[in-house]
Motif scaffolding. Structure first.
Motif, PDB file in Angstrom:
ATOM      1  N   PHE A 261       1.004  -1.174  -0.142  1.00 26.03           N
ATOM      2  CA  PHE A 261      -0.137  -0.050   0.139  1.00 26.03           C
ATOM      3  C   PHE A 261       0.847   1.328   0.005  1.00 26.03           C
ATOM      4  O   PHE A 261       1.757   1.199   0.692  1.00 26.03           O
ATOM      5  N   SER A 262       0.442   2.165  -0.937  1.00 24.10           N
ATOM      6  CA  SER A 262       1.383   3.445  -0.991  1.00 24.10           C
ATOM      7  C   SER A 262       1.292   4.340   0.089  1.00 24.10           C
ATOM      8  O   SER A 262       0.430   4.564   1.106  1.00 24.10           O
ATOM      9  N   GLU A 263       2.208   5.179   0.288  1.00 27.87           N
ATOM     10  CA  GLU A 263       2.307   6.280   1.495  1.00 27.87           C
ATOM     11  C   GLU A 263       1.115   7.201   1.330  1.00 27.87           C
ATOM     12  O   GLU A 263       0.321   7.437   2.126  1.00 27.87           O
ATOM     13  N   PRO A 264       0.681   7.597  -0.029  1.00 25.89           N
ATOM     14  CA  PRO A 264      -0.660   8.560  -0.164  1.00 25.89           C
ATOM     15  C   PRO A 264      -1.677   7.764   0.200  1.00 25.89           C
ATOM     16  O   PRO A 264      -2.829   8.308   0.918  1.00 25.89           O
ATOM     17  N   PHE A 265      -1.847   6.662   0.105  1.00 25.49           N
ATOM     18  CA  PHE A 265      -2.943   5.686   0.579  1.00 25.49           C
ATOM     19  C   PHE A 265      -3.084   5.776   2.030  1.00 25.49           C
ATOM     20  O   PHE A 265      -4.213   5.666   2.591  1.00 25.49           O
ATOM     21  N   ARG A 266      -2.120   5.542   2.766  1.00 27.16           N
ATOM     22  CA  ARG A 266      -1.751   5.502   4.224  1.00 27.16           C
ATOM     23  C   ARG A 266      -2.204   6.735   4.760  1.00 27.16           C
ATOM     24  O   ARG A 266      -3.002   7.039   5.836  1.00 27.16           O
ATOM     25  N   GLU A 267      -1.933   7.824   4.106  1.00 26.97           N
ATOM     26  CA  GLU A 267      -2.468   9.125   4.853  1.00 26.97           C
ATOM     27  C   GLU A 267      -3.832   9.348   4.429  1.00 26.97           C
ATOM     28  O   GLU A 267      -4.343   9.936   5.241  1.00 26.97           O
ATOM     29  N   GLU A 268      -4.436   8.976   3.446  1.00 20.75           N
ATOM     30  CA  GLU A 268      -5.868   8.848   3.303  1.00 20.75           C
ATOM     31  C   GLU A 268      -6.568   8.027   4.329  1.00 20.75           C
ATOM     32  O   GLU A 268      -7.681   8.420   4.965  1.00 20.75           O
ATOM     33  N   LEU A 269      -6.003   6.968   4.644  1.00 22.91           N
ATOM     34  CA  LEU A 269      -6.614   5.917   5.593  1.00 22.91           C
ATOM     35  C   LEU A 269      -6.528   6.916   6.850  1.00 22.91           C
ATOM     36  O   LEU A 269      -7.629   6.652   7.787  1.00 22.91           O
ATOM     37  N   LEU A 270      -5.559   7.397   7.262  1.00 23.38           N
ATOM     38  CA  LEU A 270      -5.584   8.161   8.575  1.00 23.38           C
ATOM     39  C   LEU A 270      -6.617   9.107   8.465  1.00 23.38           C
ATOM     40  O   LEU A 270      -7.523   9.333   9.560  1.00 23.38           O
ATOM     41  N   ARG A 271      -6.691   9.874   7.519  1.00 25.70           N
ATOM     42  CA  ARG A 271      -7.850  10.990   7.277  1.00 25.70           C
ATOM     43  C   ARG A 271      -9.177  10.297   7.505  1.00 25.70           C
ATOM     44  O   ARG A 271     -10.079  10.774   8.247  1.00 25.70           O
ATOM     45  N   LEU A 272      -9.403   8.888   6.907  1.00 22.54           N
ATOM     46  CA  LEU A 272     -10.658   8.274   7.007  1.00 22.54           C
ATOM     47  C   LEU A 272     -10.960   8.045   8.535  1.00 22.54           C
ATOM     48  O   LEU A 272     -12.022   8.218   8.980  1.00 22.54           O
ATOM     49  N   PHE A 273      -9.833   7.421   9.229  1.00 25.47           N
ATOM     50  CA  PHE A 273     -10.010   7.052  10.691  1.00 25.47           C
ATOM     51  C   PHE A 273     -10.388   8.392  11.427  1.00 25.47           C
ATOM     52  O   PHE A 273     -11.404   8.531  12.180  1.00 25.47           O
ATOM     53  N   GLN A 274      -9.809   9.823  11.095  1.00 27.42           N
ATOM     54  CA  GLN A 274      -9.830  10.902  11.841  1.00 27.42           C
ATOM     55  C   GLN A 274     -11.456  11.417  11.431  1.00 27.42           C
ATOM     56  O   GLN A 274     -11.982  11.905  12.496  1.00 27.42           O
ATOM     57  N   LEU A 275     -11.970  11.334  10.183  1.00 28.99           N
ATOM     58  CA  LEU A 275     -13.185  11.795  10.037  1.00 28.99           C
ATOM     59  C   LEU A 275     -14.429  10.970  10.124  1.00 28.99           C
ATOM     60  O   LEU A 275     -15.612  11.491  10.039  1.00 28.99           O
ATOM     61  N   ARG A 276     -14.333   9.508  10.580  1.00 28.43           N
ATOM     62  CA  ARG A 276     -15.378   8.695  10.814  1.00 28.43           C
ATOM     63  C   ARG A 276     -15.954   9.335  12.123  1.00 28.43           C
ATOM     64  O   ARG A 276     -15.355   9.680  12.902  1.00 28.43           O
ATOM     65  N   ARG A 277     -17.400   9.702  11.837  1.00 23.96           N
ATOM     66  CA  ARG A 277     -18.232  10.033  12.967  1.00 23.96           C
ATOM     67  C   ARG A 277     -19.419   9.171  13.186  1.00 23.96           C
ATOM     68  O   ARG A 277     -19.791   8.424  12.395  1.00 23.96           O
ATOM     69  N   ASP A 278     -19.720   9.503  14.466  1.00 28.91           N
ATOM     70  CA  ASP A 278     -20.996   8.549  14.909  1.00 28.91           C
ATOM     71  C   ASP A 278     -22.209   9.584  14.819  1.00 28.91           C
ATOM     72  O   ASP A 278     -22.374  10.724  15.432  1.00 28.91           O
ATOM     73  N   VAL A 279     -22.784   9.366  13.627  1.00 27.25           N
ATOM     74  CA  VAL A 279     -23.874  10.290  13.146  1.00 27.25           C
ATOM     75  C   VAL A 279     -25.237  10.401  13.560  1.00 27.25           C
ATOM     76  O   VAL A 279     -25.646   9.148  13.876  1.00 27.25           O
ATOM     77  N   ARG A 280     -26.035  11.428  13.789  1.00 28.08           N
ATOM     78  CA  ARG A 280     -27.341  11.355  14.383  1.00 28.08           C
ATOM     79  C   ARG A 280     -28.217  12.284  13.352  1.00 28.08           C
ATOM     80  O   ARG A 280     -29.397  12.230  13.624  1.00 28.08           O
ATOM     81  N   ARG A 281     -27.613  13.008  12.576  1.00 26.13           N
ATOM     82  CA  ARG A 281     -28.585  14.006  11.794  1.00 26.13           C
ATOM     83  C   ARG A 281     -28.221  13.325  10.329  1.00 26.13           C
ATOM     84  O   ARG A 281     -27.230  13.553   9.629  1.00 26.13           O
ATOM     85  N   PHE A 282     -29.377  12.800   9.746  1.00 33.89           N
ATOM     86  CA  PHE A 282     -29.368  12.300   8.560  1.00 33.89           C
ATOM     87  C   PHE A 282     -30.391  12.933   7.508  1.00 33.89           C
ATOM     88  O   PHE A 282     -31.524  13.311   7.891  1.00 33.89           O
ATOM     89  N   ARG A 283     -30.343  12.749   6.418  1.00 36.57           N
ATOM     90  CA  ARG A 283     -31.066  13.083   5.112  1.00 36.57           C
ATOM     91  C   ARG A 283     -32.030  11.811   5.087  1.00 36.57           C
ATOM     92  O   ARG A 283     -31.626  10.732   5.482  1.00 36.57           O
ATOM     93  N   ARG A 284     -33.085  12.059   4.565  1.00 37.75           N
ATOM     94  CA  ARG A 284     -33.946  10.944   4.461  1.00 37.75           C
ATOM     95  C   ARG A 284     -33.934  10.201   2.903  1.00 37.75           C
ATOM     96  O   ARG A 284     -34.669   8.960   2.867  1.00 37.75           O
ATOM     97  N   ASP A 285     -32.981  10.611   2.172  1.00 35.76           N
ATOM     98  CA  ASP A 285     -32.742   9.918   0.676  1.00 35.76           C
ATOM     99  C   ASP A 285     -32.159   8.649   1.051  1.00 35.76           C
ATOM    100  O   ASP A 285     -31.551   8.059   1.823  1.00 35.76           O
ATOM    101  N   PRO A 286     -32.885   7.424   0.407  1.00 38.11           N
ATOM    102  CA  PRO A 286     -32.515   6.171   0.499  1.00 38.11           C
ATOM    103  C   PRO A 286     -30.893   5.958  -0.098  1.00 38.11           C
ATOM    104  O   PRO A 286     -30.376   6.542  -0.656  1.00 38.11           O
ATOM    105  N   LEU A 287     -30.497   4.830   0.635  1.00 38.89           N
ATOM    106  CA  LEU A 287     -29.102   4.385   0.082  1.00 38.89           C
ATOM    107  C   LEU A 287     -29.376   3.262  -0.920  1.00 38.89           C
ATOM    108  O   LEU A 287     -30.168   2.637  -0.877  1.00 38.89           O
TER     109      LEU A 287
END
Lengths: 222, 222
Positions: free
Chosen positions: A16-42
């Motif tokens: 795995f590349s260094e840029p991937f690892r940096e993005e992975l860390l950003r993903l870890f940091q930006l993962r949130r436990d969300v309570r406010r959702f839009r109603r559009d379906p997945l």
């Protein structure tokens, strides 16, 4: 076992590349436990991709004890909302004064808005895995389910989707309405959908409920 | 809250790209529970980066209940090896015939070779989080620790490093040798280091202990 280049020329085992690892860390940091959702379906394909990501998780003895239940019927969802309201009312009364006021201002569920509800259980009597690795630590079966949930959470955020883990619920009173089999243990009830907005910081931090502490406070040596 | 571009021009909240999501799925698929380690040490900076990744995990009420203990002393490590050998011997006797033979051929620890040992605990009496979200589901505190472990596992694999979760141990007999405080609950004992080789498939599958099943077998609707 195939550890070399695949027939299509993609090296599956490439580092795995260094840029991937940096993005992975950003993903870890930006993962949130969300309570406010839009109603559009997945979209169905996205939801299945998230579940496939969860299903790649580690599991003790290769037991794969996670059970995913999409809760769709209005009756089942109404039972969950009722359980939340009762447990939430009880919880708010356990705090005094200032903390109770803070508690009542928290948004702790998004059950009505989130288009997808996912109950995640652990099948405690599974024969898969032949009991390996759980004789002295039986909790490892449930632990495996948590690893699957974290995968799903990360995969969701990577698609701009949101997950909210609702734990202010009484699992025993929901066993009937959600038709949970006897040997399935409740692990998590997840709201899933699109976030109203992206959040950089945990909402609990933003509203003054709690602050994150540095790693140095939880690291020890023996 | 800062949801816009940062001062350095990097947009912290930018969407994750499709190539990143593909690499993330590959990471999920290639994460292995490793037992065969090289003896080279892990660079300190890498180890700290893995722990920082773990520390970004979600936690109920923002409680951050994980406690990381680097086990380095020869006496503490010897106690762990002794506990493994005892528990492993007992476990092998619980299987009969063919399955017992298979069991004895499994490599279930890498305690002697792995350069880093990490005990992960859950502090059950933490005041952090003010009890939020755990009145009806107290297990959510420990669940948070598992999410941290999965982050660490993924971050390790992204760096070509390996994690092996050793669960054939008796946590109670190790409480003294590892100086585990009374309100710390044992969660996981991890061997960390460099893998002897990269593995595409789980070793338990390769040696015929168990097979992974498709997602369709664990997915239900209500």
């Amino acid at each position: 076992m195939n550890c070399g280049p695949e027939q299509d020329g993609v090296d599956r085992m490439a580092p795995f590349s260094e840029p991937f690892r940096e993005e992975l860390l950003r993903l870890f940091q930006l993962r949130r436990d969300v309570r406010r959702f839009r109603r559009d379906p997945l979209p169905e394909a996205d939801l299945m991709a998230l579940l496939e990501a969860a299903h790649t998780a580690p599991s003790v003895g290769l037991s794969q004890p996670w059970r995913f239940v999409r809760v769709q019927s209005p009756a089942a969802r109404a039972a969950v909302v009722a359980s939340f309201e009762k447990a939430n009312d009880a919880a708010s009364k356990a705090y005094d004064d200032e903390r109770a006021r803070l508690y009542r201002n928290l948004k702790l569920a998004g059950l009505r808005e989130a288009p997808e509800h996912l109950l995640v259980c652990c099948q405690t009597d599974t024969a898969q895995g032949h009991g390996l690795g759980r004789a002295t630590l039986p909790g490892t079966l449930r632990d495996s389910v948590l690893c699957a949930i974290q995968n799903l959470w990360l995969a969701s955020r990577a698609r701009g989707m949101a997950v909210g883990w609702i734990s202010i619920l009484d699992p025993e009173e929901l066993r009937g309405p959600l038709e949970i089999p006897p040997h399935w243990q409740w692990v998590a009830y997840l709201c899933m959908g699109w976030p109203e907005k992206e959040q950089d910081h945990p909402e609990l931090e933003a509203v003054g409920w709690e602050q994150r502490r540095p790693l140095s406070e939880v690291l020890f040596t023996r």
